[in-house]
Every structure is written in structure tokens, then in C-alpha cells.
Motif scaffolding. Structure first.
Motif, PDB file in Angstrom:
ATOM      1  N   LEU B 374       0.832  -1.204   0.000  1.00  0.00           N
ATOM      2  CA  LEU B 374       0.000   0.000   0.000  1.00  0.00           C
ATOM      3  C   LEU B 374       0.874   1.264   0.000  1.00  0.00           C
ATOM      4  CD1 LEU B 374      -2.707   1.483   0.255  1.00  0.00           C
ATOM      5  CD2 LEU B 374      -2.520   1.238   2.732  1.00  0.00           C
ATOM      6  N   LEU B 375       1.898   1.273   0.874  1.00  0.00           N
ATOM      7  CA  LEU B 375       2.754   2.461   0.942  1.00  0.00           C
ATOM      8  C   LEU B 375       3.492   2.671  -0.380  1.00  0.00           C
ATOM      9  CD1 LEU B 375       4.285   2.444   4.527  1.00  0.00           C
ATOM     10  CD2 LEU B 375       2.153   3.413   3.725  1.00  0.00           C
ATOM     11  N   ARG B 376       3.978   1.580  -0.968  1.00  0.00           N
ATOM     12  CA  ARG B 376       4.706   1.729  -2.247  1.00  0.00           C
ATOM     13  C   ARG B 376       3.761   2.227  -3.340  1.00  0.00           C
ATOM     14  NH1 ARG B 376       9.101  -2.931  -1.582  1.00  0.00           N
ATOM     15  NH2 ARG B 376      10.394  -1.693  -0.206  1.00  0.00           N
ATOM     16  N   GLU B 377       2.524   1.745  -3.285  1.00  0.00           N
ATOM     17  CA  GLU B 377       1.515   2.182  -4.253  1.00  0.00           C
ATOM     18  C   GLU B 377       1.273   3.685  -4.097  1.00  0.00           C
ATOM     19  OE1 GLU B 377       0.392   0.270  -6.486  1.00  0.00           O
ATOM     20  OE2 GLU B 377      -1.326   1.350  -7.310  1.00  0.00           O
ATOM     21  N   LEU B 378       1.162   4.129  -2.843  1.00  0.00           N
ATOM     22  CA  LEU B 378       0.881   5.547  -2.596  1.00  0.00           C
ATOM     23  C   LEU B 378       2.084   6.422  -2.939  1.00  0.00           C
ATOM     24  CD1 LEU B 378      -1.008   5.364   0.825  1.00  0.00           C
ATOM     25  CD2 LEU B 378      -1.956   5.565  -1.474  1.00  0.00           C
TER      26      LEU B 378
END
Lengths: 278, 534
Positions: B374-378
Motif C-alpha cells: 500500500l505504501l509503495r503504491e501511494l
């Protein structure tokens, strides 16, 4: 173009592709365990093949020459893994450059022992007439041997515990170590088998390209191209890029009346460039 | 560095006087050609530092040699030919870097080997232009027009002295460049491109600049070497030649000066010492020397005396204020997100998420729930108003081949003058109690200080939204308390903070809002499953 010519070119093309796929398979196998392209694979194969040739020319039976060549190819390749790639496992870049250096030293050493521009190795002679075209029996033998090796290799990987250990080492070395697999031995084995496969390709291709100390680059370039284009961890896909390289060589050579090797080198460089870019 | 350069100058001057007095005159040109290896090796070490290890340094030298030779044979003055050849080397290096910007270091290595082999093929394919194996020549020696139709041509002794000067200056210049501010940027890019980009550096531009510099160094050596040998030959494009500069760089610990000296030593051993000792091979003398160099390169992998642990006595007071300026946080609104693997497996299935400026939002969940995903996506997204979303990754910290001070100063350069960047970096150095290790390479720090340094790095770059991937994992109590204090202070200064964290106690102490992720029906293979395969 007659049907006979098409058959002739097709068999020639598949035979050449089989050889490049075999070297590609060797490169993939070595890469799976180590994450390093076996840049010395061509020179290792040539070393084994030259020793096999010397044994046969020296009066030893063919099968002893073949076994000696395959064994030497396997040992040299495994030694390269143990002596160069494994110590440099923290630096795959250094491992790759070390393999080039080793190939250079090996080539120079071989040139001292085998100075001629080509050495002979017995091939199966004769031709068959198929649909009006002439098919070399040696090409059919090459295709059959490579197909048998591929099937045997696939079965070994799928149904034996050794194959499972190899697959687990390739997929996750840390997990393999946790369940007691000797990953170092598996990597050396992968390199060793790769060396033997590439030596087999050099021997089967002895009638196709000259068996000489400096011939390793050609073999390596095409095999690495096949492996890189397939994705280095996907040995099952090496056939298509190998077929492309061989088709450019055979069909291009037919229409241009020669120069197919240069064309196939260009195709190999193009495939590697595409794979690298991808 | 200063002492090393002084020692080098003394050694070079001594060599300039002593070697010609001792060596047969016939060996002077061979020695000059050994010195010509310095440029490609120094260039290769420079490029390695920026994460672009080239297998084409000697090919660049070869290309420069051919350009210079072709011009010289068409009547262009020798010095002008050499200058243009050098520029051609720089241009080819820059072009290779630009064309391969998407490649990782390994792919770049293979690509540059291909370029070198393509150069060899081109030489063979164009014999009318290149002279094929015989090469392009005969060339005029290095000469200077004196006017009135007079030209001074260097003697073999002059060639030797010129090449010695060029070799030494190549190594020393590259070393000074790498130690400078510009070099620190290149090293930062080589350490971690993503972190470098997040700190406002431009990785592609840096890599083009470094390859251009490497190409110029190699090109100058190559063009000069061709005029000393009186011929430009295709040997520079061979795989043997390709490996030597990189092996020298590895053997010298990636230091340009050391790489230049090692390459010269190999050239002397392969070109002079072994032949003089009667070595006829196989393998030939140069290949044997290359093999010996490969063994030497392997020895550099033996465990060394790194500075790890030098910071063990550093203590951080979590209660003191942090040197944070007011931060313009941005509101982050994220719709429900799904991420799938190429195989189709669902890796992440997150609910809607929003985070307010000046607050900390925690994302919690079991392993495999997709917190990092999720963090990498954001982190790849741009907010509507263009604010910067920066990820503090879990791994590593700082730029491994930059010092602690360099890392902080590079991060502080975004939006600040050089002086105020230095002041901001110094303030963080003091606050992190890292002044005693300011000159230590980040890669030599242990994980606690390195993670805190990385937190300082991202905060200095003034993001609008900070995403932290398990910022407390693996930290001891003192560093954990400091990290918690720093993150709360950053949120207090206005920053929007989103963190993925396992430590529920710390989450409860920090976060104003908690988002829970569930595992999306996917789990890694258990060891038992793998064991069953056996």
C-alpha cells in the motif's frame, strides 16, 4: 521455393536452434541458482569439446572422448562457480566480470594447447531425401539428442528430490537452507550440469561451427541471447528465441548465399538488447 | 586524500626521472601504453560509484582512438584530433548512459559489453574505413605545430612523460571529483536511485554526466595511446580489454586513483615484466596479468575492518526539540485500492483511507496484509495540487557510499542555499548526536543510527506527505524513543504522516487514526510446504 527446400531449411533451423537452446538452458540453469549470467559458458564448453576431440583423435573410443569432454566441461563450470561466483555472491557484478576474466585466461591457455583454427570431432554422416529435400542425418541426431536431454532434465527437475532441491534453491535460497538443502552444492551442481550441457552443444555442433579455442564467444553469445530473451529464470522458454536466432542464420544464409553466422550474431545481440531493455 | 596525492606526485616525479634512466629505450613506448590504461580504469571506477559499471571503458578509448586517427590521417593537427577524439569518447559515454537509463546495474553491465562487441564487429565490417585487424595508421606521433612550417614531435621519452602525466592526472582528477560535492551526488545516485530522487537529485542526469566524464578520461588515454603506438587497433573492443578496467576498479575498492594505479601495474606486469622474464604463455602475458588481477579483485571481498559500531557510544535525548521547520502538510485521500501480482493473485485489498495534515495515521495488519504494498503504491502517486509524497523505506538508510554529513547536506539542498543547507545538516547532525561520525560512510553505520539518519534525510527534503514503512522495526529502546519523538514532532510541525507498523503500543501512542488491513487470501508458502516437495 520448393517443398523440399522448405523441409531442408526447417530441419537445419531446428537443429541449430536445438544447440542454442541447449546452451541457453545451461545459462538459465546457472542463473537460477546464482543470479549471475554464466559469461564463461562458451569457453568452458569449448574446453570440454576440444579435450573430447583430442581424446578421439588420439585413438580413444568415441564414448570415452564424450564422457571426458562432458566431465571436463562440468568440472570447469562447477569450479568457476565455487572459485569465482560463490566468493563474489555479495557482488553479482564482480562475479560477472570475474567470469569474463576466467574465460579470457582459459581461451588463451587453450590456444596454447590447441593452436589450430579448427579441430575435428566425428559426426553422423549421410543424408536423407525428404519431400525432395536433403536432410542431414547429423541434424536429426542433434534434434533427437537435445529433445531427449530436455525431457530427461524436465523429469529430473519435476520428480526427483534432487530436482526439487534445485528448484527450491532457485526460488528461495533462504528457505532451502532452512529445510536443510546444501545451497552451495546445488549452485555448483547447476553450474556443473550447465557446463556439461554446453559442452554437449559444442560437440553436437562440431560439424556446424569450427571447434577452436577462440570459438567460445560465438556459442556463449547465442546461448546467453536465448536465455536472456526467454527471461533468465525461465529455461522452458529458451526454445523460441533460439529458433529466432537459428532461423535468421539459416534462412538469411540461404537467401544471401552465406554470411548466416554474422546475421545470427546480429540477431543474438538484438535479442539480448531487447531483453536488457525490457 | 591530500597525503595520498602528495605521495602520488612524488612517486610520479621519481618515476619520470628514474625509469627512463634504467629501462631500455625500446620499453618506453610500451610503458607509455601501460600508462594509457589509467584513464579507462579511473573512468570505470567513477562510473561504478554512480551505479553504472561499464564494460565499455576500453571500447570508449578505442572509439576515441579511431576518431582521432581518422581525423589525423585527413590532415587535422594531432592535438586537435586528440581533443576531438576525447570529446567523442565523452559523447559516446553520455549517449550510452542516456540510452540505458532504465537499466539496473547488471543489465547495464551486459548492455555495455554488447556495445563493446558491437564496436569490434563494426571495425571488422568496415575494413575500408578501419583497416580491420591491421588497424588505422600509420599515425603521426604526438606533435605540436611551432609555426613557420615547423612541428615538434615527441620522442619516446616525451611520449612516456606525457602519458605518465595524463595517467596520474586522470587518476588524481577522478579521485578529487568523486570526493567533491559533485561526486557526493554521483555516489548518492549509485547508492540508491530512489532515495536520491526523493532527495531532489536527478539520477539520469547524474549518470549521463558521470559516463561522459568516464568517456572523456578513457578517450584521452585512448587517443593519445593511438598516436604513441602510431596505429588505432580493434583490440580495445575485445572482451579481455573490457574486463580489465572494471577488475582494476573492484580490486582498488572502487576508488578511481587506486583503479588507475592498479591498471597501470597490470599493464606493466603484462606488457613489460612478464615478457622480460621470458614468459611466453600460454596464456599470454596480458591475459595472465588479467587473471592475477581477477584473483586480487576476489580478495577485496574478504571481511574488512569497517567502521561499523563506531557510533555505539552515541546517545540521543528524545526529549530535546528537533530542528524541524514549519511543514506544509497535505490532505491525503485514497480510494479503496486493490493490487494484484502479474499472476493475478490479490496482494492488497485496502479500504478507503484519508490522512490529515499535522496528524499521524497508522496502517496495521498481519504479515502479508499488504502494508508495504500500500505504501509503495501511494508513494508513486502525485497529489492533485502537486504536493510531494515521500516514502521512508524499511531497508537501509542514508546513501551507503556517502558520509553522514554528505547525506544530510544533499537532502537539505532542496529549496535551500548551500550555506543554509549546511546549517540545516549541522543542526540535524548535532540533534542526532552524530557529529563524531559525520565523516563515516552511511553503509558503515549500524542499523539504529542509519534508520534515524534516513528519517532526518526525508524530513530535510520537506515532503508534504511522509509514508513510513515500519519505522520502528529492529530499533533498540533509545532509537525507538527518538524515532517516535521525531515523528510526533514532524506531525506537530504540520506534516501528514502515514506509517505502517506492527508495534501496537507505539501506534497507540502516536497515531490519531488507525486503518486495519486484512490479508487478501494470500500467504507465502510455509517451510513445511517446501519440505513436503522433498
Amino acid at each position: 521455393m520448393s517443398v523440399g527446400i522448405v523441409v531442408q531449411l526447417a530441419v537445419d533451423c531446428i537443429a541449430a536452434a536445438s544447440l542454442y537452446a541447449l546452451v541457453g538452458l545451461a545459462v538459465s540453469l546457472a542463473f537460477s541458482g546464482s543470479g549471475t549470467y554464466h559469461l564463461a559458458i562458451g569457453q568452458v564448453a569449448i574446453a570440454g569439446a576440444l579435450v573430447a576431440s583430442a581424446a578421439v583423435q588420439g585413438g580413444w573410443p568415441l564414448w570415452i572422448g564424450v564422457i571426458a569432454g562432458l566431465t571436463l566441461g562440468a568440472l570447469l563450470s562447477a569450479a568457476a562457480e565455487r572459485g569465482l561466483v560463490a566468493p563474489a555472491s555479495s557482488s553479482p557484478l564482480l562475479a560477472a566480470v570475474l567470469l569474463i576474466a576466467a574465460a579470457v585466461v582459459l581461451r588463451e591457455a587453450l590456444q596454447g594447447v590447441f593452436p589450430r583454427s579448427a579441430y575435428a570431432f566425428p559426426t553422423v554422416g549421410g543424408t536423407l531425401q525428404v519431400a525432395g529435400g536433403l536432410v542431414h542425418v547429423a541434424d536429426l541426431v542433434t534434434i533427437a539428442v537435445v529433445a531427449a536431454v530436455a525431457v530427461a532434465g524436465a523429469l529430473t527437475l519435476r520428480i526427483t528430490s534432487l530436482g526439487a532441491a534445485l528448484r527450491i534453491t532457485a526460488a528461495s535460497p533462504s528457505m532451502a537452507e532452512r529445510i536443510g538443502v546444501d545451497t552451495g552444492a546445488m549452485r555448483a551442481l547447476a553450474f556443473g550440469v550447465g557446463g556439461a550441457l554446453a559442452t554437449a552443444a559444442a560437440l553436437l555442433g562440431a560439424g556446424r561451427f569450427p571447434l577452436a579455442a577462440a570459438g567460445g564467444v560465438t556459442l556463449a553469445l547465442r546461448g546467453i541471447a536465448a536465455a536472456a530473451a526467454a527471461g533468465p529464470r525461465a529455461p522452458q522458454r529458451v526454445v523460441l528465441p533460439a529458433l529466432i536466432i537459428a532461423a535468421v542464420e539459416v534462412v538469411g544464409g540461404y537467401f544471401l548465399g552465406g554470411g548466416g553466422e554474422a546475421l545470427s550474431d546480429i540477431a543474438a545481440v538484438g535479442l539480448i538488447a531487447m531483453a536488457v531493455w525490457r | 586524500m591530500r597525503n595520498r596525492l602528495a605521495l602520488l606526485a612524488v612517486a610520479a616525479i621519481a618515476t619520470a626521472f628514474i625509469y627512463p634512466a634504467l629501462a631500455p629505450a625500446a620499453n618506453l613506448d610500451r610503458a607509455a601504453l601501460a600508462l594509457a590504461l589509467a584513464g579507462p580504469a579511473a573512468g570505470a571506477a567513477l562510473a561504478m560509484a554512480a551505479g553504472r559499471p561499464p564494460l565499455m571503458a576500453t571500447a570508449l578509448a578505442g572509439a576515441a582512438a579511431y576518431v582521432s586517427a581518422a581525423l589525423s590521417l585527413r590532415g587535422v593537427p594531432v592535438l586537435a584530433s586528440i581533443a576531438i577524439g576525447t570529446l567523442a569518447g565523452a559523447a559516446l559515454g553520455a549517449a550510452a548512459a542516456a540510452l540505458s537509463a532504465r537499466l539496473d546495474a547488471t543489465a547495464f553491465l551486459i548492455a555495455t559489453l554488447l556495445l563493446a562487441l558491437a564496436g569490434a564487429a563494426a571495425v571488422q565490417a568496415l575494413p575500408d574505413i578501419t583497416g580491420a585487424q591491421a588497424g588505422l595508421g600509420p599515425l603521426q606521433g604526438v606533435s605540436v605545430a611551432l609555426g613557420a612550417a615547423k612541428t615538434a614531435v615527441l620522442t619516446p621519452l616525451g611520449d612516456f612523460h606525457l602519458m605518465l602525466a595524463v595517467g596520474v592526472l586522470s587518476g588524481a582528477g577522478a579521485a578529487l571529483l568523486l570526493a567533491s560535492h559533485v561526486g557526493a551526488r554521483w555516489r548518492a545516485i549509485g547508492s540508491d536511485q530512489a532515495r536520491a530522487a526523493a532527495s531532489g537529485l536527478r539520477p539520469v542526469a547524474g549518470q549521463i554526466a558521470v559516463l561522459a566524464t568516464a568517456g572523456a578520461l578513457a578517450g584521452l588515454s585512448g587517443a593519445l595511446g593511438a598516436h604513441i603506438a602510431r596505429v588505432a587497433t580493434p583490440q580495445a573492443f575485445a572482451a579481455d580489454a573490457a574486463a580489465l578496467p572494471l577488475l582494476a576498479a573492484f580490486a582498488a575498492g572502487r576508488q578511481p586513483l587506486g583503479a588507475a594505479l592498479v591498471a597501470i601495474a597490470i599493464g606493466v606486469v603484462g606488457g613489460l615484466v612478464l615478457p622480460a622474464a621470458g614468459w611466453q604463455g600460454p596464456p599470454d602475458a596480458m591475459s595472465l596479468a588479467t587473471g592475477l588481477l581477477a584473483v586480487a579483485a576476489l580478495f577485496t571481498l574478504l571481511p574488512g575492518g569497517a567502521a561499523r559500531g563506531r557510533e555505539r557510544d552515541l546517545s540521543i535525548d528524545p526529549g530535546k526539540p528537533w530542528p524541524l521547520e514549519a511543514m506544509a502538510g497535505a490532505r491525503l485521500d485514497v480510494a479503496p485500492t486493490q493490487v494484484r501480482a502479474p499472476s493475478g493473485e490479490l496482494l492488497l485489498d485496502s479500504p478507503a483511507l484519508s490522512a490529515e495534515p499535522g496528524s499521524i495515521t497508522a496502517v496495521v495488519g498481519p504479515n502479508g496484509a499488504g502494508k508495504t504494498t500500500l505504501l509503495r503504491e501511494l508513494s508513486g502517486r502525485r497529489l492533485a495540487s502537486g504536493e510531494r509524497v515521500v516514502l521512508l523505506p524499511q531497508e537501509g538508510g542514508g546513501f551507503a557510499t556517502c558520509t553522514v554529513r554528505e547525506t544530510l547536506e544533499l537532502a537539505a539542498r532542496r529549496g535551500r542555499s548551500r550555506d543554509s543547507a549546511r546549517a540545516a545538516a549541522s543542526a540535524w547532525l548535532e540533534r542526532l548526536a552524530m557529529a563524531p561520525v559525520a565523516g563515516v560512510m552511511c553503509g558503515d553505520l549500524s542499523s539504529g543510527p542509519r534508520r534515524l539518519l534516513d528519517l532526518a534525510r526525508v524530513l530535510l527534503a520537506a515532503p508534504s506527505v511522509l509514508l513510513c514503512d515500519e519505522p520502528l522495526a529492529g530499533l533498540d529502546d533509545a532509537h525507538r524513543a527518538a524515532a517516535v519523538s521525531c515523528l510526533r514532532a514532524a506531525a506537530g510541525a504540520g506534516l501528514t504522516v502515514v506509517l505502517a507498523e506492527h508495534d501496537r503500543e507505539a501506534v497507540a501512542a502516536m497515531a490519531a487514526r488507525v486503518v486495519t488491513l486484512e490479508r487478501p487470501g494470500w500467504a507465502p508458502a510455509a517451510p513445511a510446504a517446501a519440505e513436503a516437495m522433498l
